[in-house]
Design an enzyme around this catalytic site. Structure first.
Site, PDB file in Angstrom:
ATOM      1  N   GLN B 347       0.855  -1.165   0.000  1.00  0.00           N
ATOM      2  CA  GLN B 347       0.000   0.000   0.000  1.00  0.00           C
ATOM      3  C   GLN B 347       0.893   1.216   0.000  1.00  0.00           C
ATOM      4  O   GLN B 347       2.022   1.163   0.494  1.00  0.00           O
ATOM      5  CB  GLN B 347      -0.946   0.007   1.202  1.00  0.00           C
ATOM      6  CG  GLN B 347      -2.094  -0.976   0.973  1.00  0.00           C
ATOM      7  CD  GLN B 347      -3.224  -0.828   1.945  1.00  0.00           C
ATOM      8  OE1 GLN B 347      -2.998  -0.819   3.141  1.00  0.00           O
ATOM      9  NE2 GLN B 347      -4.446  -0.725   1.438  1.00  0.00           N
ATOM     10  N   SER B 515       2.137   0.085   6.373  1.00  0.00           N
ATOM     11  CA  SER B 515       0.883  -0.665   6.334  1.00  0.00           C
ATOM     12  C   SER B 515       1.300  -2.113   6.548  1.00  0.00           C
ATOM     13  O   SER B 515       2.485  -2.438   6.454  1.00  0.00           O
ATOM     14  CB  SER B 515       0.220  -0.499   4.958  1.00  0.00           C
ATOM     15  OG  SER B 515      -0.692  -1.552   4.702  1.00  0.00           O
ATOM     16  N   ASP B 516       0.335  -2.970   6.863  1.00  0.00           N
ATOM     17  CA  ASP B 516       0.674  -4.396   6.940  1.00  0.00           C
ATOM     18  C   ASP B 516      -0.121  -5.184   5.893  1.00  0.00           C
ATOM     19  O   ASP B 516      -0.319  -6.375   6.036  1.00  0.00           O
ATOM     20  CB  ASP B 516       0.423  -4.952   8.352  1.00  0.00           C
ATOM     21  CG  ASP B 516      -0.988  -4.699   8.825  1.00  0.00           C
ATOM     22  OD1 ASP B 516      -1.767  -4.075   8.101  1.00  0.00           O
ATOM     23  OD2 ASP B 516      -1.321  -5.144   9.936  1.00  0.00           O
ATOM     24  N   HIS B 517      -0.558  -4.491   4.850  1.00  0.00           N
ATOM     25  CA  HIS B 517      -1.409  -5.133   3.847  1.00  0.00           C
ATOM     26  C   HIS B 517      -0.609  -5.468   2.595  1.00  0.00           C
ATOM     27  O   HIS B 517      -0.442  -4.627   1.721  1.00  0.00           O
ATOM     28  CB  HIS B 517      -2.593  -4.229   3.515  1.00  0.00           C
ATOM     29  CG  HIS B 517      -3.387  -3.863   4.735  1.00  0.00           C
ATOM     30  ND1 HIS B 517      -3.960  -2.627   4.902  1.00  0.00           N
ATOM     31  CD2 HIS B 517      -3.688  -4.574   5.840  1.00  0.00           C
ATOM     32  CE1 HIS B 517      -4.588  -2.602   6.071  1.00  0.00           C
ATOM     33  NE2 HIS B 517      -4.436  -3.771   6.664  1.00  0.00           N
ATOM     34  N   VAL B 518      -0.129  -6.675   2.560  1.00  0.00           N
ATOM     35  CA  VAL B 518       0.650  -7.153   1.424  1.00  0.00           C
ATOM     36  C   VAL B 518      -0.210  -8.112   0.610  1.00  0.00           C
ATOM     37  O   VAL B 518      -0.985  -8.891   1.180  1.00  0.00           O
ATOM     38  CB  VAL B 518       1.942  -7.851   1.899  1.00  0.00           C
ATOM     39  CG1 VAL B 518       2.979  -6.822   2.288  1.00  0.00           C
ATOM     40  CG2 VAL B 518       1.673  -8.785   3.073  1.00  0.00           C
TER      41      VAL B 518
END
Lengths: 242, 590
Positions: B347, B515-518
């Site tokens: 992100q 972010s931690d959205h991979v």
């Protein structure tokens, strides 16, 4: 047997406790009957003023106490880091999983380009090892520049050295990542000052009182509609009052 | 090596995707065995109120996460660099036990935008081919539309009890909701949460500016709720211990809170815990799989056979498992041939911190996903004709927590970080701080991909996954544009101190948490040349293998991914029950 038969050959319902159980890992059938809290999950209280387990060297302990008390000094807003128990906190942290780097991936090699790539300093050493080396190096630096232990310097001079470490204008030697060591101490001092008193710091919830954080409260429904109001909530900790 | 009794379906990883699928599959009578590398965890046993409100342990030491020691990967920005391992916690917030990251997540529960699913087609349609093909980007459609996924979003929201306010029901715009969202069949199952102080200030300012603020839909429930499975949940108490934490109130939706009480009682379900799947085993014909190999707690290799295998692990693990199992052709960034590892995206985060003097935010009153957002600059909701990027970001303010260790970093520029000046500054600004976070989309690039690292291995001797990635120019331009808009909002909010941030003005790194959205690595799609799984999430190579994970996203949107993972999982499971099992074989002709 065709594909469809194969899919249903076991029938809809498997028998529990199939053969070769001894060779299995934990196969769970059904909802666990025991719903009580797992003793492993309960936090363990640090006893302030108890025996040091890692910071056993007097010189090291004096050095880190002096550093912590410049990072968070005593003033009319509240106690210093060490008065709030942050050295007890640090010792307990270094003695446990954090200190031994239990969560870290520590396989070698430590690559040349790693710090640049990651945009933050990389270590194979554990926090315990970094403190052991860093505190000795800091004291050696003070002896060399000022002819005295860091803990015996004037507060202004201590601040100058800490500022130099923070900015990267002072090096404690090739073995020490000086800036990162400063950040490690700052982070741990803050952790001690603002974490639950159960971990040995934040004595009398002094850190929480400083900023007005009400602690380990678990229900704010009575207050949520009072937006923008000063609530003056007394903090509570995980340590039962009696 | 021991072999267990064969299952109808083997589920690899019992997080949201695995438990949603297992619930559908066992309800249809199938015999399901799930395998999870973590231990059993539950609310009353692991995170009751006497354990949960503890920032040091859960927020800072991250003890609910799977640690880098056990699960990490390597990273580099470009193919000509040597990748280095992620040694400490970074952007990968993998779950440490059953429930996966669904146990410790904050709880933002979004649907993606209709534009996302057809990003290539719709970008070309509106702006021409050059906007979609700039030489760097690698855009592709998902092979599914928003409307096709809508019933499954609805099902996920019902199971999880999501609290929110609809903005668009069957094409009718609803006051108070997000007017830009895709059409919904009905409103959320529970109303939106309360509007807290930071949200009030943000809502007033953005409304004055002509934007459309609304409350973020969340898995922190506004009221008691019984879901369609018959599981009861409690009301959120705004304690603020959510992101990284469990929930002692049964009010944060998770596999534990929403599914396990039913799933675990089904006699045709079992879960093997503390056992890590290291390989999906291919049949001799190469067109099917026979099951999986895992390492149990004692370190012994075991085999679990199954007629169907569902890989439902976290994005990086699902991708790594496909690579280590030799299923599908690995992606080659030089030729853009091969598919496994393709389209890694992240992100692109920017925004601004701010301090509004005299405010009393009471930040400790909060909920993990709670905040206000505007979507005026998200997706294709604004004209990009004269802009040098596509897509955008959800611009949001948070009412999440007042965690005092981490908030000590949030002081106006020029404030001392230590000493008496720090104490005074923190005392003065703890109550005045708020933020605008632009949760930016992320477009895949040709040179961004996942493969196996040649140098570093995990504790089982399996190569670590290697990420090669940097932000695209389009994403960098987007983040800068959105940061400038956030500063305008902060000014309108009355902030005296404004500190903008833009993670994309530096190279991408896994070590600093933007972010931690991979996502990506096993993208879904209608074309087997550019996707690993078809629109039913069925492997193009082995028809009894399904990959259900954020690894199937071909790009990342300006929203959190969990709602879309949940919807895709339910849809794939229903396809297995209704279409695959009666007639095993490819559900789509290649």
């Amino acid at each position: 047997m065709n594909r469809r038969e194969a899919l249903f050959s076991l029938g809809a319902i498997a028998a529990t406790g199939a053969a070769a159980d001894g060779a299995r890992a934990r196969e769970m059938h059904g909802y666990p009957a025991d719903m009580t809290v797992d003793p492993e999950m309960l936090p363990r209280s640090v006893i302030p003023g108890g025996q040091m387990r890692v910071l056993t060297d007097d010189a090291d302990r004096r050095t880190v106490t002096a550093v912590f008390d410049r990072l968070i000094p005593a003033d009319d807003l509240g106690p210093s880091a060490s008065e709030a128990g942050c050295v007890d906190f640090l010792d307990a942290q270094l003695a446990g999983r954090f200190g031994e780097g239990a969560a870290l991936y520590r396989e070698k090699p430590l690559q040349q380009n790693a710090d640049d790539l990651m945009q933050t300093a990389q270590f194979i050493a554990t926090p315990r090892e970094r403190y052991a080396a860093g505190l000795k190096a800091l004291d050696a630096y003070a002896q060399e520049t000022d002819g005295a232990a860091f803990a015996d310097l004037q507060p202004n001079r201590q601040d100058e050295i800490l500022k130099g470490m923070e900015d990267g204008t002072i090096s404690l030697g090739e073995e020490i990542h000086t800036k990162a060591f400063f950040e490690l101490m700052l982070q741990n001092a803050r952790e001690g000052y603002f974490s639950d008193p159960i971990y040995g710091g934040n004595r009398d919830m002094a850190g929480w009182k400083l900023i007005g954080f009400p602690g380990a409260r678990y229900d704010f429904r009575l207050y949520a509609d009072r937006t923008g109001e000063k609530l003056d909530l007394e903090p509570v900790s995980l340590i039962p009052k009696d | 090596m021991a072999t267990n009794k064969k299952a109808d379906v083997v589920v690899v990883g019992l997080g949201w995707a695995g438990s949603l699928m297992a619930e559908e599959l066992t309800r249809a009578g199938l015999n399901v065995v799930a395998i999870d590398r973590g231990p059993w965890m539950d609310t009353s046993t692991h995170t009751p109120p006497a354990v949960d409100p503890d920032e040091l342990r859960w927020g800072i030491r991250k003890e609910l996460f799977s640690p880098p020691k056990d699960n990490t990967l390597t990273f580099r920005n470009r193919p000509d660099q040597t990748a280095a391992p992620q040694r400490d916690f970074g952007i990968f917030e993998l779950g440490g036990g059953v429930g996966g990251a669904g146990f410790h997540w904050a709880g933002m529960a979004w649907r993606f935008d209709p534009y996302d699913f057809e990003i290539r087609s719709k970008t070309i349609e509106r702006y021409g081919l050059g906007k979609a093909e700039d030489g760097e980007l690698q855009l592709q459609d998902w092979g599914i539309t928003y409307d096709e996924l809508e019933p499954y979003y609805d099902r996920f929201e019902r199971i999880a009890g999501i609290s929110g306010k609809a903005g668009n029901i069957k094409g009718e715009i609803q006051p108070g909701g997000n007017p830009f969202e895709g059409p919904r069949s009905r409103d959320y199952p529970t109303p939106e949460l309360k509007t807290l102080r930071s949200m009030e200030v943000f809502n007033e300012a953005t409304a004055r500016m002509g934007y459309n603020p609304f409350t973020i839909p969340v898995a922190n429930l506004s009221q008691p709720y019984v879901n369609p499975l018959g599981v009861s949940m409690g009301a959120c108490t705004y304690c603020g211990f959510c992101l990284g934490f469990g929930c002692g109130n049964y009010s944060k939706s998770s596999p534990q809170a929403c599914i396990f009480p039913v799933l675990m009682r089904r006699p045709n379900f079992s879960v093997i815990t503390e056992s890590c799947v290291i390989k999906v085993n291919k049949a001799e014909d190469g067109k099917t799989v026979t099951g999986v190999t895992y390492v149990d707690k004692q370190g012994r290799e075991q085999v679990q056979e199954g007629d169907v295998v569902c890989v439902t692990a976290f994005q990086v693990d699902s991708t790594r498992l496909m690579l280590t199992s030799g299923i599908g052709q690995p992606y080659d960034h030089r030729t853009q041939e091969g598919t496994v590892g393709r389209n890694f995206s992240f992100q692109t985060i920017s925004g601004t911190d701010m301090w509004i003097e005299g405010e009393q935010m009471n930040p400790f009153i909060g909920a993990g996903g709670l905040g206000s957002q505007i979507d005026d600059f998200n997706a294709d909701n604004f004209d990009h004709s004269d802009l040098d990027f596509i897509h955008g970001a959800g611009m949001l303010t948070l009412a999440r927590d007042g965690a005092p260790i981490s908030k000590a970093n949030k002081l106006p520029e020029g404030s001392p970080r230590w000493g008496a000046g720090f104490k005074k500054a923190y005392r003065d600004h703890y109550q005045t701080y708020t933020t605008i976070f632009n949760q930016g989309s992320s477009m895949p690039i040709k040179a961004g991909y996942l493969d196996l690292d040649p140098n570093y291995k995990d504790k089982f001797g399996v190569p670590l996954l290697r990420i090669t990635y940097d932000y695209s120019q389009s994403d960098r331009n987007m983040a800068k544009y959105l940061m400038d808009r956030a500063v305008e909002v902060a000014q309108e909010m009355g902030a005296q101190h404004i500190t903008p941030f833009n993670f994309a003005d530096k190279p991408f790194t896994t070590a600093i948490i933007a972010s931690d959205h991979v996502i990506g690595g096993t993208p879904m799609g209608a074309d087997p040349k550019t996707s690993v799984v078809n629109p039913w999430l069925q492997s193009w190579d082995c028809h009894n293998l399904f990959v259900v994970s954020a690894s199937v996203f071909p790009m990342n949107s300006g929203y959190n991914p969990t709602g879309t993972v949940g919807a895709l999982a339910i849809r794939a499971a229903q396809a297995i029950v209704q279409d695959y099992i009666p007639n095993p074989g490819p559900l789509v002709e290649a």
